[in-house]
Design a protein around this motif. Structure first.
Motif, PDB file in Angstrom:
ATOM      1  N   GLN A 158       6.445 -18.104 -22.036  1.00 25.49           N
ATOM      2  CA  GLN A 158       5.737 -19.174 -22.733  1.00 25.49           C
ATOM      3  C   GLN A 158       6.396 -19.491 -24.067  1.00 25.49           C
ATOM      4  O   GLN A 158       7.071 -18.653 -24.646  1.00 25.49           O
ATOM      5  CB  GLN A 158       4.267 -18.809 -22.952  1.00 25.49           C
ATOM      6  CG  GLN A 158       4.033 -17.648 -23.889  1.00 25.49           C
ATOM      7  CD  GLN A 158       2.558 -17.461 -24.200  1.00 25.49           C
ATOM      8  OE1 GLN A 158       1.860 -18.397 -24.586  1.00 25.49           O
ATOM      9  NE2 GLN A 158       2.068 -16.251 -24.035  1.00 25.49           N
ATOM     10  N   PHE A 159       6.184 -20.725 -24.524  1.00 24.90           N
ATOM     11  CA  PHE A 159       6.594 -21.145 -25.857  1.00 24.90           C
ATOM     12  C   PHE A 159       5.443 -20.789 -26.792  1.00 24.90           C
ATOM     13  O   PHE A 159       4.309 -21.225 -26.586  1.00 24.90           O
ATOM     14  CB  PHE A 159       6.857 -22.656 -25.867  1.00 24.90           C
ATOM     15  CG  PHE A 159       7.172 -23.209 -27.235  1.00 24.90           C
ATOM     16  CD1 PHE A 159       8.255 -22.743 -27.959  1.00 24.90           C
ATOM     17  CD2 PHE A 159       6.385 -24.201 -27.790  1.00 24.90           C
ATOM     18  CE1 PHE A 159       8.564 -23.256 -29.209  1.00 24.90           C
ATOM     19  CE2 PHE A 159       6.678 -24.733 -29.041  1.00 24.90           C
ATOM     20  CZ  PHE A 159       7.766 -24.257 -29.754  1.00 24.90           C
ATOM     21  N   ILE A 160       5.718 -19.949 -27.778  1.00 29.25           N
ATOM     22  CA  ILE A 160       4.671 -19.505 -28.705  1.00 29.25           C
ATOM     23  C   ILE A 160       4.462 -20.519 -29.819  1.00 29.25           C
ATOM     24  O   ILE A 160       3.346 -20.809 -30.215  1.00 29.25           O
ATOM     25  CB  ILE A 160       5.018 -18.108 -29.263  1.00 29.25           C
ATOM     26  CG1 ILE A 160       4.996 -17.091 -28.113  1.00 29.25           C
ATOM     27  CG2 ILE A 160       4.061 -17.712 -30.374  1.00 29.25           C
ATOM     28  CD1 ILE A 160       5.507 -15.723 -28.486  1.00 29.25           C
ATOM     29  N   GLY A 161       5.575 -21.070 -30.334  1.00 30.20           N
ATOM     30  CA  GLY A 161       5.416 -22.075 -31.381  1.00 30.20           C
ATOM     31  C   GLY A 161       6.636 -22.201 -32.271  1.00 30.20           C
ATOM     32  O   GLY A 161       7.620 -21.485 -32.123  1.00 30.20           O
ATOM     33  N   ARG A 162       6.531 -23.150 -33.210  1.00 29.72           N
ATOM     34  CA  ARG A 162       7.571 -23.388 -34.210  1.00 29.72           C
ATOM     35  C   ARG A 162       7.009 -22.913 -35.538  1.00 29.72           C
ATOM     36  O   ARG A 162       5.922 -23.321 -35.932  1.00 29.72           O
ATOM     37  CB  ARG A 162       7.896 -24.883 -34.270  1.00 29.72           C
ATOM     38  CG  ARG A 162       8.922 -25.258 -35.322  1.00 29.72           C
ATOM     39  CD  ARG A 162       8.975 -26.789 -35.457  1.00 29.72           C
ATOM     40  NE  ARG A 162       9.919 -27.205 -36.469  1.00 29.72           N
ATOM     41  CZ  ARG A 162       9.673 -27.219 -37.779  1.00 29.72           C
ATOM     42  NH1 ARG A 162       8.496 -26.849 -38.262  1.00 29.72           N
ATOM     43  NH2 ARG A 162      10.599 -27.645 -38.630  1.00 29.72           N
ATOM     44  N   PHE A 163       7.749 -22.049 -36.213  1.00 29.05           N
ATOM     45  CA  PHE A 163       7.245 -21.432 -37.435  1.00 29.05           C
ATOM     46  C   PHE A 163       8.282 -21.540 -38.549  1.00 29.05           C
ATOM     47  O   PHE A 163       9.474 -21.615 -38.277  1.00 29.05           O
ATOM     48  CB  PHE A 163       6.925 -19.947 -37.189  1.00 29.05           C
ATOM     49  CG  PHE A 163       5.953 -19.734 -36.066  1.00 29.05           C
ATOM     50  CD1 PHE A 163       4.588 -19.864 -36.283  1.00 29.05           C
ATOM     51  CD2 PHE A 163       6.406 -19.432 -34.792  1.00 29.05           C
ATOM     52  CE1 PHE A 163       3.691 -19.678 -35.238  1.00 29.05           C
ATOM     53  CE2 PHE A 163       5.512 -19.251 -33.745  1.00 29.05           C
ATOM     54  CZ  PHE A 163       4.146 -19.376 -33.979  1.00 29.05           C
ATOM     55  N   GLU A 164       7.790 -21.508 -39.797  1.00 28.91           N
ATOM     56  CA  GLU A 164       8.680 -21.503 -40.949  1.00 28.91           C
ATOM     57  C   GLU A 164       8.386 -20.270 -41.795  1.00 28.91           C
ATOM     58  O   GLU A 164       7.237 -20.018 -42.146  1.00 28.91           O
ATOM     59  CB  GLU A 164       8.498 -22.778 -41.771  1.00 28.91           C
ATOM     60  CG  GLU A 164       8.937 -24.014 -41.009  1.00 28.91           C
ATOM     61  CD  GLU A 164       8.904 -25.280 -41.847  1.00 28.91           C
ATOM     62  OE1 GLU A 164       8.864 -25.189 -43.088  1.00 28.91           O
ATOM     63  OE2 GLU A 164       8.930 -26.363 -41.237  1.00 28.91           O
ATOM     64  N   ILE A 169       4.624 -13.407 -38.389  1.00 21.22           N
ATOM     65  CA  ILE A 169       4.279 -14.266 -37.252  1.00 21.22           C
ATOM     66  C   ILE A 169       4.171 -13.480 -35.947  1.00 21.22           C
ATOM     67  O   ILE A 169       3.152 -13.502 -35.267  1.00 21.22           O
ATOM     68  CB  ILE A 169       5.331 -15.394 -37.075  1.00 21.22           C
ATOM     69  CG1 ILE A 169       5.516 -16.210 -38.355  1.00 21.22           C
ATOM     70  CG2 ILE A 169       4.973 -16.270 -35.873  1.00 21.22           C
ATOM     71  CD1 ILE A 169       4.320 -17.006 -38.820  1.00 21.22           C
ATOM     72  N   VAL A 170       5.256 -12.768 -35.601  1.00 22.49           N
ATOM     73  CA  VAL A 170       5.335 -12.175 -34.260  1.00 22.49           C
ATOM     74  C   VAL A 170       4.346 -11.040 -34.056  1.00 22.49           C
ATOM     75  O   VAL A 170       3.592 -11.038 -33.066  1.00 22.49           O
ATOM     76  CB  VAL A 170       6.787 -11.709 -33.955  1.00 22.49           C
ATOM     77  CG1 VAL A 170       6.842 -10.926 -32.651  1.00 22.49           C
ATOM     78  CG2 VAL A 170       7.713 -12.921 -33.910  1.00 22.49           C
TER      79      VAL A 170
END
Length: 129
Positions: free
Chosen positions: A62-68, A120-121
């Protein structure tokens, strides 16, 4: 602030430990992954980096997301990460620029973690496992 765009893999084993790598001449452990090449899709980058860094094929779950976050090893750089949960097709082994690889428990407080991993992770893994 300069920006680095990467694709990163969340790889978990059956004990819900997270696979992290440390690149040569750096101190932070981080996700397997790397910088996008021009015109490269993030998912292609991630699969290429898995092949290069830990010598294997993987399947995107799955794509978890875009993070900065801040970059771990480049001072004054913002990191833009496309994060995917993946499953490896075989056991990982160190390759390319990787100095060290290890599986960590999600409550590990001994390992020096990259901001993406710490902020994040790991919270994502705790919430979704």
């Amino acid at each position: 602030m300069n920006t680095i765009t990467v694709a990163a893999a969340v790889i978990l084993n059956e004990q819900n430990q997270l696979l992290l790598v440390r690149k040569k001449n750096t101190q932070f452990f981080m996700q397997v992954g790397g910088k996008l090449e021009s015109e490269e899709l993030p998912e292609n980058t991630m699969l290429r980096e898995i092949q290069e860094e830990i010598g294997g094929q993987a399947t995107i779950q799955q794509f978890i997301g875009r993070f900065e976050t801040l970059a771990a090893n480049e001072k004054n750089h913002q990191l833009v990460s496309y994060v995917y949960q993946v499953e490896l097709d075989q056991a990982p082994k160190i390759d390319a620029e990787i100095a060290e690889m290890k599986w960590i428990d999600l409550d590990d407080d001994q390992t020096l973690l990259a901001p993406l991993t710490k902020e994040i992770v790991i919270p994502w893994c705790r919430k979704n496992l």
